[in-house]
Every structure is written in C-alpha cells, then in structure tokens.
Design an enzyme around this catalytic site. Structure first.
Site, PDB file in Angstrom:
ATOM      1  N   CYS A 262      22.820  53.186  82.011  1.00  0.00           N
ATOM      2  CA  CYS A 262      23.810  53.414  83.019  1.00  0.00           C
ATOM      3  C   CYS A 262      24.069  51.680  84.116  1.00  0.00           C
ATOM      4  O   CYS A 262      22.933  51.105  83.604  1.00  0.00           O
ATOM      5  CB  CYS A 262      24.175  54.398  84.115  1.00  0.00           C
ATOM      6  SG  CYS A 262      24.592  54.391  85.450  1.00  0.00           S
TER       7      CYS A 262
ATOM      8  N   CYS B 264      26.311  51.451  87.336  1.00  0.00           N
ATOM      9  CA  CYS B 264      27.250  51.525  87.739  1.00  0.00           C
ATOM     10  C   CYS B 264      26.809  50.441  89.603  1.00  0.00           C
ATOM     11  O   CYS B 264      25.688  50.015  88.803  1.00  0.00           O
ATOM     12  CB  CYS B 264      27.176  53.270  88.227  1.00  0.00           C
ATOM     13  SG  CYS B 264      25.230  53.290  88.766  1.00  0.00           S
TER      14      CYS B 264
ATOM     15  N   TRP C 238      24.196  65.322  62.725  1.00  0.00           N
ATOM     16  CA  TRP C 238      24.791  63.786  62.545  1.00  0.00           C
ATOM     17  C   TRP C 238      25.377  62.972  61.663  1.00  0.00           C
ATOM     18  O   TRP C 238      25.544  62.240  62.055  1.00  0.00           O
ATOM     19  CB  TRP C 238      24.033  63.479  64.031  1.00  0.00           C
ATOM     20  CG  TRP C 238      22.687  63.828  63.925  1.00  0.00           C
ATOM     21  CD1 TRP C 238      21.661  65.146  64.283  1.00  0.00           C
ATOM     22  CD2 TRP C 238      21.916  62.824  63.916  1.00  0.00           C
ATOM     23  NE1 TRP C 238      20.895  64.778  64.295  1.00  0.00           N
ATOM     24  CE2 TRP C 238      20.558  63.362  63.300  1.00  0.00           C
ATOM     25  CE3 TRP C 238      22.267  61.928  62.784  1.00  0.00           C
ATOM     26  CZ2 TRP C 238      19.124  62.613  63.020  1.00  0.00           C
ATOM     27  CZ3 TRP C 238      20.514  60.851  62.480  1.00  0.00           C
ATOM     28  CH2 TRP C 238      19.432  61.505  62.571  1.00  0.00           C
TER      29      TRP C 238
ATOM     30  N   GLU D 280      14.156  62.938  74.732  1.00  0.00           N
ATOM     31  CA  GLU D 280      14.687  62.033  74.737  1.00  0.00           C
ATOM     32  C   GLU D 280      14.888  61.311  75.308  1.00  0.00           C
ATOM     33  O   GLU D 280      16.708  60.505  75.741  1.00  0.00           O
ATOM     34  CB  GLU D 280      15.424  62.119  73.142  1.00  0.00           C
ATOM     35  CG  GLU D 280      14.753  63.092  72.399  1.00  0.00           C
ATOM     36  CD  GLU D 280      15.858  62.914  70.766  1.00  0.00           C
ATOM     37  OE1 GLU D 280      16.782  63.227  71.041  1.00  0.00           O
ATOM     38  OE2 GLU D 280      14.997  63.618  70.147  1.00  0.00           O
TER      39      GLU D 280
ATOM     40  N   GLU E 149       9.907  67.645  67.671  1.00  0.00           N
ATOM     41  CA  GLU E 149      10.902  68.536  66.668  1.00  0.00           C
ATOM     42  C   GLU E 149      10.899  66.861  65.012  1.00  0.00           C
ATOM     43  O   GLU E 149      10.730  65.939  64.303  1.00  0.00           O
ATOM     44  CB  GLU E 149      12.074  67.720  67.156  1.00  0.00           C
ATOM     45  CG  GLU E 149      13.107  68.340  68.924  1.00  0.00           C
ATOM     46  CD  GLU E 149      13.991  67.915  68.689  1.00  0.00           C
ATOM     47  OE1 GLU E 149      14.564  66.942  68.121  1.00  0.00           O
ATOM     48  OE2 GLU E 149      14.259  67.926  69.914  1.00  0.00           O
TER      49      GLU E 149
ATOM     50  N   GLU F 191      25.834  71.542  67.136  1.00  0.00           N
ATOM     51  CA  GLU F 191      25.287  71.746  66.621  1.00  0.00           C
ATOM     52  C   GLU F 191      24.821  73.094  65.277  1.00  0.00           C
ATOM     53  O   GLU F 191      24.067  73.371  65.145  1.00  0.00           O
ATOM     54  CB  GLU F 191      23.881  71.241  67.603  1.00  0.00           C
ATOM     55  CG  GLU F 191      23.855  70.005  67.841  1.00  0.00           C
ATOM     56  CD  GLU F 191      22.565  69.924  68.456  1.00  0.00           C
ATOM     57  OE1 GLU F 191      22.440  68.291  68.164  1.00  0.00           O
ATOM     58  OE2 GLU F 191      21.742  70.457  68.885  1.00  0.00           O
ATOM     59  N   LYS F 192      26.388  74.066  65.845  1.00  0.00           N
ATOM     60  CA  LYS F 192      26.123  74.864  64.364  1.00  0.00           C
ATOM     61  C   LYS F 192      26.504  74.974  63.383  1.00  0.00           C
ATOM     62  O   LYS F 192      25.819  75.457  62.766  1.00  0.00           O
ATOM     63  CB  LYS F 192      27.247  75.600  64.878  1.00  0.00           C
ATOM     64  CG  LYS F 192      28.838  74.965  65.259  1.00  0.00           C
ATOM     65  CD  LYS F 192      29.755  75.944  65.168  1.00  0.00           C
ATOM     66  CE  LYS F 192      31.354  75.459  65.085  1.00  0.00           C
ATOM     67  NZ  LYS F 192      31.299  73.664  65.834  1.00  0.00           N
TER      68      LYS F 192
HETATM   69  C1  GAL Z   1      17.069  65.574  69.401  1.00  0.00           C
HETATM   70  C2  GAL Z   1      17.552  66.897  69.584  1.00  0.00           C
HETATM   71  C3  GAL Z   1      17.554  67.867  69.716  1.00  0.00           C
HETATM   72  C4  GAL Z   1      18.465  67.633  68.868  1.00  0.00           C
HETATM   73  C5  GAL Z   1      18.103  67.233  67.739  1.00  0.00           C
HETATM   74  C6  GAL Z   1      19.573  67.391  66.963  1.00  0.00           C
HETATM   75  O1  GAL Z   1      17.820  63.912  69.132  1.00  0.00           O
HETATM   76  O2  GAL Z   1      16.802  66.228  70.790  1.00  0.00           O
HETATM   77  O3  GAL Z   1      18.426  68.325  71.143  1.00  0.00           O
HETATM   78  O4  GAL Z   1      20.381  67.790  69.241  1.00  0.00           O
HETATM   79  O5  GAL Z   1      17.564  65.899  67.765  1.00  0.00           O
HETATM   80  O6  GAL Z   1      19.016  65.889  65.523  1.00  0.00           O
END
Ligand code: GAL
Length: 658
Positions: free
Chosen positions: A158, A160, A313, A153, A305, A353-354
């Site tokens: 940046c 700088c 999150w 991702e 994913e 991320e637990k």
């Molecule tokens: C994605 C990322 C993963 C993980 C996932 C959690 O953005 O590539 O490593 O953090 O989110 O939802």
C-alpha cells in the site's frame, strides 16, 4: 515453545483448507465421513470467514463454527484455526475507506476480491485484533484446536497517506536523523534531498526512475509492517493458548516477506507450493522450496497448501496425471514436512476458484483425485510414526537473502534479464541433479557446519556477511560465488571497485573492469562450457587459478571462472551440466557426498532420519541400485540390490535388520 511436534504427535498431518461456509450444513456430515475415509486428520478452518463471523461491525456469529469444531472433534480431526483477517468484509471498506490499500498511482484497491487491507491502517488493525481476541477466547479450550493459522499469505502493498506516516516512523527508527537518511538514500543525486520528515513518501508513481535506496527501504518496511500485523495477532492467541503453536503460511520464494525474519516469529513454518504439473523440473522446484522452508523452520515444516489437481490461476491449468500428487507429497515428507495439506478439501461450486481442484473434486468420491487422496492418506498414516519429527542432514548450503533480492531487482541496472529466483533455482538445480542434500542459509548465518557454501547471486552483502564469508573460507570451508555478488552495501551503495575489496582478495580478483551482460538467448563460449545471461571483464591476481577462460567475444582470453584456494568465483551463468560439474567437483573436493551414488537420471534420493526415500521424477520405469538389506515401508516388501520404480514411483526404504 510449542512446535509442530505438539500438533503432529507422531503423525503426518493430512488434510487441507476447509471452507464449509460455502456449503449447506447437511454437506458437513458428508464431509466428515469422507474425511475419515481419506485419512484426513487435520483441517484449516476460518481462513476466509470474517464476513460470516462478523456480518456487521462488532457482531459475532460463532454458532456455525462451534458446530464445526465439535463435528471435527467428534471425528478425531484436529483444527488449524485461522484468524480470518486476510479478507475484511465489504462493510469495512464501505465504512472505513482508509482501510483500503492504494496503489502506487494513488488508485484505490477495492473490495470484491480478497486481501484488500492496508497493513498500516489502525482501523483495520483494531478490528482484526478485536476479532482475534474473541476467536481465541472462544476456542482456547476446544479440544479440536491444534495450530493457530494467522491471516493467509500476507502479501498486500500500500502507498496511501497512512502508510506514508507509518513509513516515516519506521525510517526514524532506522536512521534517527534526516541527515543519516539523506546520506543512506544518496539524495544528493537528482536534487532529492529531504528537508523535513513530512516530505518523505512511499515510492509512488514518478516521472522517471525512483530512488533505489528508497525503494529498498520501502520493501523492508512493507515486510516489517505486515509482520507487525502478524505478531499482533500471534500475541493475542498466544496469550490465550501458550501451548498451541502459531503459524502463518508463506508463498514460496515470495519477494514480499523476508521469510528469515518472519520464520523467527513463528512456532511452525508453513508454506504453500503450487508447481506446474507440466514443468519437467517441478520436482526440483518442490525440492528447493522444501529445502528453503525446512531451513527457515530449522526442522520439520508444514506443507499448508498444494493442489490435488489443477489450479485456476495459470493461463492454462493442467491437472496432475495419476501418481504425481502422491510423488510430490511424499517428496515433501522426504524433505522434512510433517504436514501434507491442500487448498482445499471440497472444490467450490461458486466464486473465483470453482475451477481450482480440491481433494474432493466436482467428480465426488468416485473421482480419480479422491481415490488417489485416499491412497496417500493411508500411506502417510503408515509413514508418520517412522518419520515425524526427524531431520534431514545437509553438507551444502545455498545462501539466499531478501535484502539482496530487493536491491538487485530494480530499474536502472546493467541487465533487466537477471532474475534472482531463476538464478537461485539454477544453482539449486545443479546441486539437486548432483544428488546433494542442501540447506538454505542467510549470509550472516553460522556456516561452519557446511562443507560447501554456494552463493548463486547476492548483489547486496552487508559488511557482516562479507566478514562471515571470509571467515568461513579461512576456517576451512569451500565457497563458490556466482556473478554480480558483493557489489552493493547495505544502503545499495556500490562498493569501491565494483565488488567489495575483501571479496576480491578472497577470489583473487585484482580489478573488475566492467560487467558485460548478455542479450536474451545469447551465450558466451568458455573453456569447456557455454555461459549465459552475464559475463565480467576481470583481471586476476598473479597467483589466482583461472579455472576457465572466456573463449569468444570481447572477453576472449580473460578469466570466466577463477579460484584462489578454497574460494571460487563464477562470472557467468554456466549451462546446467557445466554448473553441475563445477559444483560437483567442489563438493567432492570438500568431501561432501551425494545421498546415493549412481542414480538413474530423474531419480531423487533423500535421507530423512532412518529412511531412504527414492522418488522417480522421470517419465519411465527405472531400476535403482540400493545398498544392503532393506524393506519398503509402503509395500512391506524386502528390497535387495535393486528397487524398481514406475512412472511417479516412490520407495521408502529402511534397514531390514531388526
Ligand atoms: C493460495 C491461497 C488459497 C487459494 C490458493 C489457490 O495462494 O492461500 O486461498 O487461493 O492459493 O491456489
């Protein structure tokens, strides 16, 4: 060129990110056992393992990875091997602070999280290349290796000094002379003229609004700078293993990377999709991202994913109720995915991320999530031979473009309420609810294969894109264009008349007098519907058909939707039903058909190759009428006349005829 087909070999890849470095080695055997039980045939290794492989500069610790590659191979599980360059170890930032990104205000983005690298840093790039080289050399001949996964991702920004120097080089390549740059950036405004290349900076924190053309170029540059990082690593792995396909995973509809440009550099296009389980239109969101990714891939794509349950999150993170993970996974397959993978295999016990789900959650192998994963694994194994490698045909295209997005979403515009992705989503939703298969395309693409082309909102259109649209309509195509489109040229300079003259002629607009954005929640009455977000004071040419006029407010009586021949212009955002009816009408006139007529609300039908997928996104059980003598591939049962779908139910039908 290697492709996903080489990795999938008639299967659907099923598995996920595997982060065994977080676990003692005795867990690994258990992982392999449970993966087999779940039908996992692919894992992604190494994404965040830079510090484990290179604990100090130049060191190499590959032993643990050797054992894992062998273990996976022994269990018949392929490895999508990642270059771990997304998350440099702390030693990099500590010893080489210039590799750390700086924010717009000059503050340092420190290590202690992830992705803290400046894409322009030669030091970062050198370390990343050296590690990639050794990784590729070591595993080039390993039989478990199926796909290279570069970084993860790409999303850093940046501002700088190193970035500034790199930005200037990029600008020299684009403009050649300072005069050309000053002209393109309109620096006569506010005394911004540059007298030397060294004066030019990335758009850092400033007193008031920044130069929009500079911001636009910086966004283009940032996407390109990250792409250079990708192609540098890709070239290294491709040199070692020309037969192994290469990918990097996109975030969906993410503004930081021009995915059209990026996907052209990938053998496999992959994406990470995390719809909110509570979003009643989550299925539509998935469909949109799937259509977009399939279009970028020009064929099968990889769902790299997704979450088997909750993410961690959002403000409030909801689990997926029983069946939803299966529904959305099979939906991805229906819309062209040849890989259904997750973040991550085993839920972490430590770290940020637990509380993010895994395929194997804290509840372990007795948990509901794992039970559902096993069912899905078995079904994907059934589906693989019937579906893998096949395509999804679409008669309707939706145009989407990063340049336009970047230029359109800046300060100082008529309405900050205009959200590009929301508008794209509204238009895709209308087509999705109408049951039409859709593709996405860039504005300069060859559109001749499509019966209808929809432009939800493209503020910036190049001359080539405008000529393309005009030629498309002349060639017999039907074009429906949303508000505030064709306004700016490639440098974000407003076109004379507020909309390009070729487009005004196409739609039959004599004069665009003013843009009249609407307040949040406000609506404007039009003939037969209500519009939101935006309206325009238009004067039509005498031969233009006014499809609908504004009925109230300052614009009462003036055209809201107009049409000249095969070209429609929609100067507001109609509500969902109205937009659906409008696009439905255009599509039918063009001879485009929904995938299956007469579907109950909430049911999605998709044809992929020989198969008809029916997916129930609604809340209750429904009966769907289907034509002919069919068989459900998932249950093996014959289907005649109707098929019943429970909540989150899916049927995958094919002709019962031999
Ligand atoms: C994605 C990322 C993963 C993980 C996932 C959690 O953005 O590539 O490593 O953090 O989110 O939802």
């Amino acid at each position: 060129m290697p492709s996903l087909r080489d990795a999938a070999r008639g299967r659907i890849l099923f598995g996920g990110d595997y982060n065994p470095e977080q676990w003692p080695e005795e867990v690994w055997e258990d992982d392999a056992r449970l993966m087999k039980e779940a039908g996992v045939n692919s894992v992604t290794l190494g994404v965040f393992s830079w510090a484990k492989i290179e604990p100090r500069p130049g060191a190499r610790e590959f032993g643990w990875l050797d054992r894992l590659m062998d273990l996976m191979h022994a269990h018949g599980i392929g490895v999508v091997l990642a270059t771990p360059t997304a998350s440099p170890p702390p030693w990099m930032g500590a010893r080489h602070p210039e590799t750390l990104p700086r924010s717009e205000d000059g503050s340092i983005v420190w290590y202690g999280s992830r992705q803290q690298f400046c894409a322009s840093s030669p030091v970062y790039r050198r370390y990343a290349a050296a590690l990639t080289e050794d990784l590729a050399a070591r595993y080039a001949d390993h039989p478990a290796l199926t796909v290279w996964h570069i970084n993860n991702e790409y999303c850093t920004h940046c501002w700088c000094d190193g970035t500034a120097a790199h930005f200037r080089r990029w600008l020299r390549g684009r403009y050649d002379t300072l005069d050309a740059l000053n002209e393109a950036w309109g620096t006569a405004f506010w005394s911004q003229r540059y007298d030397a290349w060294t004066e030019i900076l990335p758009p850092r924190t400033a007193q008031y609004m920044k130069n929009p053309a500079q911001v636009l170029d910086f966004r283009r540059f940032t996407s390109d700078a990250l792409l250079e990082c990708y192609t540098a690593e890709r070239d290294i792995v491709a040199r070692h293993t020309p037969q192994i396909p290469v990918t990097t995973n996109f975030m969906p509809l993410w503004s930081g990377q021009d995915a059209w440009a990026w996907s052209a550099q990938e053998d496999v296009v992959s994406v990470d999709i995390y719809p909110d389980p509570r979003d009643p239109l989550g299925g539509q969101y998935n469909a949109m991202i799937a259509d977009m990714t399939r279009s970028q891939a020009a064929g099968p794509w990889m769902l790299m994913e997704q979450a088997a349950g909750p993410v961690n999150w959002r403000g409030v993170n909801h689990p997926k109720p029983e069946g939803l993970n299966r529904l959305w996974s099979l939906q991805a397959v229906a819309r062209g995915a040849d890989a259904v993978c997750y973040f991550q295999w085993r839920q972490s016990r430590q770290g940020s991320e637990k509380f993010h789900s895994g395929m194997l959650t804290h509840a372990g192998e007795q948990g509901r999530t794992f039970r559902e994963i096993k069912r899905l694994g078995a079904e994907l194994a059934l589906l693989g031979p019937a579906v893998s490698g096949s395509g999804v045909a679409a008669e309707v295209a939706v145009l989407h473009d990063w340049d336009s997005w970047w230029a359109g979403e800046q300060e100082g515009r008529p309405s900050s309420l205009v959200d590009y992705t929301e508008i794209v989503r509204s238009w895709h939703r209308a087509l999705w609810e109408g049951g039409f298969a859709t593709e996405f395309a860039r504005p300069e693409a060859d559109l001749s294969q499509f019966k209808v082309v929809a432009v939800p909102h493209l503020y910036l259109l190049t001359d080539a894109a405008i000529d393309n649209l005009v030629a498309y309509v002349r060639g017999g195509g039907r074009l429906v264009c949303g508000f505030f489109s064709g306004v700016a040229d490639v440098d974000d300079r407003i076109r004379p008349g507020g909309m390009d003259a070729r487009l005004r002629a196409l739609f039959g607009i004599r004069t665009l007098h003013e843009w009249w954005p609407l307040d949040a929640g406000a609506a404007v009455e039009c003939d037969g519907f209500r519009g939101g977000l935006w309206s325009e004071e238009l004067e039509a040419e005498p031969d233009t058909e006014v499809v609908a006029a504004y009925r109230d407010g300052e614009l009462a009586g003036l055209p809201a939707v107009l049409r000249r021949g095969r070209a429609w212009y929609v100067s507001t955002l109609p509500g969902p039903e109205a937009l659906r009816a409008l696009l439905d009408g255009v599509a039918r006139e063009a001879g485009a058909e929904p995938v299956l007529a007469g579907l109950p609300p909430g049911v999605e039908a998709v044809r992929r190759g020989e198969l008809l997928f029916l997916l129930n996104h609604g809340r209750g059980t429904v009966a769907v009428n289907v034509p002919g003598d069919l068989a459900d591939l998932l249950t093996g049962r014959a289907v005649r006349g109707t098929v019943e779908l429970g909540r989150h139910g899916v049927a995958v039908l094919r002709s019962a005829a031999p």
